[in-house]
Motif scaffolding. Structure first.
Motif, short mmCIF file in Angstrom:
data_model
loop_
_atom_site.label_atom_id
_atom_site.label_comp_id
_atom_site.label_asym_id
_atom_site.label_seq_id
_atom_site.Cartn_x
_atom_site.Cartn_y
_atom_site.Cartn_z
N TRP A 78 5.40 4.44 -8.35
CA TRP A 78 4.77 3.49 -7.43
C TRP A 78 4.26 4.25 -6.21
O TRP A 78 3.12 4.08 -5.78
CB TRP A 78 5.77 2.41 -7.05
CG TRP A 78 5.25 1.17 -6.41
CD1 TRP A 78 4.19 1.05 -5.56
CD2 TRP A 78 5.76 -0.15 -6.56
NE1 TRP A 78 4.03 -0.24 -5.16
CE2 TRP A 78 4.99 -1.01 -5.77
CE3 TRP A 78 6.84 -0.68 -7.26
CZ2 TRP A 78 5.23 -2.36 -5.65
CZ3 TRP A 78 7.07 -2.04 -7.16
CH2 TRP A 78 6.29 -2.88 -6.37
N HIS A 79 5.12 5.09 -5.65
CA HIS A 79 4.74 5.90 -4.48
C HIS A 79 3.52 6.77 -4.79
O HIS A 79 2.56 6.81 -4.00
CB HIS A 79 5.92 6.79 -4.05
CG HIS A 79 5.53 7.90 -3.16
ND1 HIS A 79 5.18 7.72 -1.83
CD2 HIS A 79 5.39 9.24 -3.41
CE1 HIS A 79 4.86 8.89 -1.30
NE2 HIS A 79 4.99 9.82 -2.23
N GLU A 80 3.53 7.45 -5.92
CA GLU A 80 2.42 8.33 -6.27
C GLU A 80 1.11 7.56 -6.41
O GLU A 80 0.05 8.00 -5.96
CB GLU A 80 2.74 9.11 -7.54
CG GLU A 80 3.80 10.17 -7.33
CD GLU A 80 4.29 10.82 -8.60
OE1 GLU A 80 3.85 10.42 -9.72
OE2 GLU A 80 5.13 11.75 -8.50
N LYS A 81 1.18 6.38 -7.02
CA LYS A 81 -0.02 5.55 -7.17
C LYS A 81 -0.52 5.07 -5.81
O LYS A 81 -1.73 5.10 -5.55
CB LYS A 81 0.28 4.35 -8.10
CG LYS A 81 -0.92 3.49 -8.37
CD LYS A 81 -1.98 4.26 -9.16
CE LYS A 81 -3.14 3.37 -9.54
NZ LYS A 81 -4.14 4.07 -10.34
N TYR A 82 0.38 4.64 -4.95
CA TYR A 82 -0.02 4.18 -3.62
C TYR A 82 -0.61 5.32 -2.79
O TYR A 82 -1.57 5.11 -2.05
CB TYR A 82 1.14 3.51 -2.91
CG TYR A 82 1.18 2.01 -3.13
CD1 TYR A 82 0.83 1.45 -4.35
CD2 TYR A 82 1.56 1.16 -2.12
CE1 TYR A 82 0.85 0.10 -4.54
CE2 TYR A 82 1.59 -0.21 -2.30
CZ TYR A 82 1.24 -0.75 -3.52
OH TYR A 82 1.25 -2.10 -3.70
N MET A 83 -0.06 6.52 -2.92
CA MET A 83 -0.63 7.67 -2.22
C MET A 83 -2.06 7.91 -2.70
O MET A 83 -2.97 8.14 -1.90
CB MET A 83 0.22 8.93 -2.43
CG MET A 83 1.49 8.97 -1.63
SD MET A 83 1.23 8.94 0.17
CE MET A 83 0.32 10.45 0.41
N GLU A 84 -2.24 7.84 -4.01
CA GLU A 84 -3.57 8.03 -4.59
C GLU A 84 -4.55 6.98 -4.08
O GLU A 84 -5.67 7.30 -3.66
CB GLU A 84 -3.46 7.94 -6.13
CG GLU A 84 -4.77 7.98 -6.87
CD GLU A 84 -4.59 7.64 -8.34
OE1 GLU A 84 -5.48 6.98 -8.90
OE2 GLU A 84 -3.56 8.03 -8.93
N LEU A 85 -4.13 5.71 -4.07
CA LEU A 85 -5.00 4.63 -3.62
C LEU A 85 -5.30 4.75 -2.13
O LEU A 85 -6.45 4.56 -1.70
CB LEU A 85 -4.36 3.27 -3.92
CG LEU A 85 -4.17 2.93 -5.38
CD1 LEU A 85 -3.39 1.64 -5.54
CD2 LEU A 85 -5.51 2.85 -6.10
N TYR A 86 -4.29 5.06 -1.33
CA TYR A 86 -4.47 5.19 0.11
C TYR A 86 -5.39 6.35 0.45
O TYR A 86 -6.29 6.23 1.28
CB TYR A 86 -3.12 5.34 0.79
CG TYR A 86 -3.20 5.56 2.28
CD1 TYR A 86 -3.80 4.61 3.10
CD2 TYR A 86 -2.72 6.73 2.84
CE1 TYR A 86 -3.91 4.82 4.47
CE2 TYR A 86 -2.82 6.94 4.22
CZ TYR A 86 -3.41 5.99 5.01
OH TYR A 86 -3.51 6.20 6.36
N GLU A 87 -5.19 7.46 -0.21
CA GLU A 87 -6.01 8.64 0.08
C GLU A 87 -7.45 8.46 -0.38
O GLU A 87 -8.35 9.14 0.11
CB GLU A 87 -5.37 9.88 -0.55
CG GLU A 87 -4.10 10.28 0.17
CD GLU A 87 -3.33 11.40 -0.51
OE1 GLU A 87 -3.69 11.78 -1.65
OE2 GLU A 87 -2.37 11.88 0.10
#
Length: 140
Positions: free
Chosen positions: A129-138
């Motif tokens: 979840w964290h990795e996906k959110y980092m990807e989306l945020y970036e």
């Protein structure tokens, strides 16, 4: 920028005596849209809660631009405005069926251990979840 669009049919029960949507319903629509956003990127609040983790709202901002009335259809556009492993800010636009912007808003959420009610890090408990959110945020 990654965002979702959630269509909502305005219900008569959501209107007030002036035939416009009562202000608190926008927060319900934000929750519906945020839950759909989370599901569309592959995750679930229910799974998070089963693991003893919650993500309460700690701040809300809402700005009204135009009235919405029954029986309009609206779209709630949702995306991640800010992200860290402990805090997420979602941003919203409520768009009338004629394309006019009706409201804007944001909700801020923290990640907590349900039992202790103490902050925890998403990257330590839900790494994907964290990795996906980092990807989306970036990508914003």
């Amino acid at each position: 920028m990654h965002y979702t669009e959630t269509e909502i049919n305005v219900r008569y029960a959501e209107t007030d005596k002036m035939d416009v949507v009562y202000h608190s319903n926008y927060l319900i629509w934000f929750e519906v849209a945020r839950t759909e956003f989370i599901e569309q990127v592959g995750f679930s609040y229910a799974d998070m809660e089963k693991a003893g983790v919650i993500s309460p709202v700690v701040d809300v901002k809402l700005s009204y631009k135009r009235s919405i009335t029954y029986p309009e259809k609206i779209i709630v556009k949702t995306w991640i405005k800010q992200y860290s492993p402990i805090r997420t800010v979602y941003e919203y636009e409520v768009i009338k069926e004629n394309g006019q912007l009706a409201a804007t808003g944001e909700t801020t959420h923290v990640i907590l251990n349900r039992e202790s009610m103490r902050p925890i890090r998403l990257d330590r408990h839900f790494k994907e979840w964290h990795e996906k959110y980092m990807e989306l945020y970036e990508s914003n």
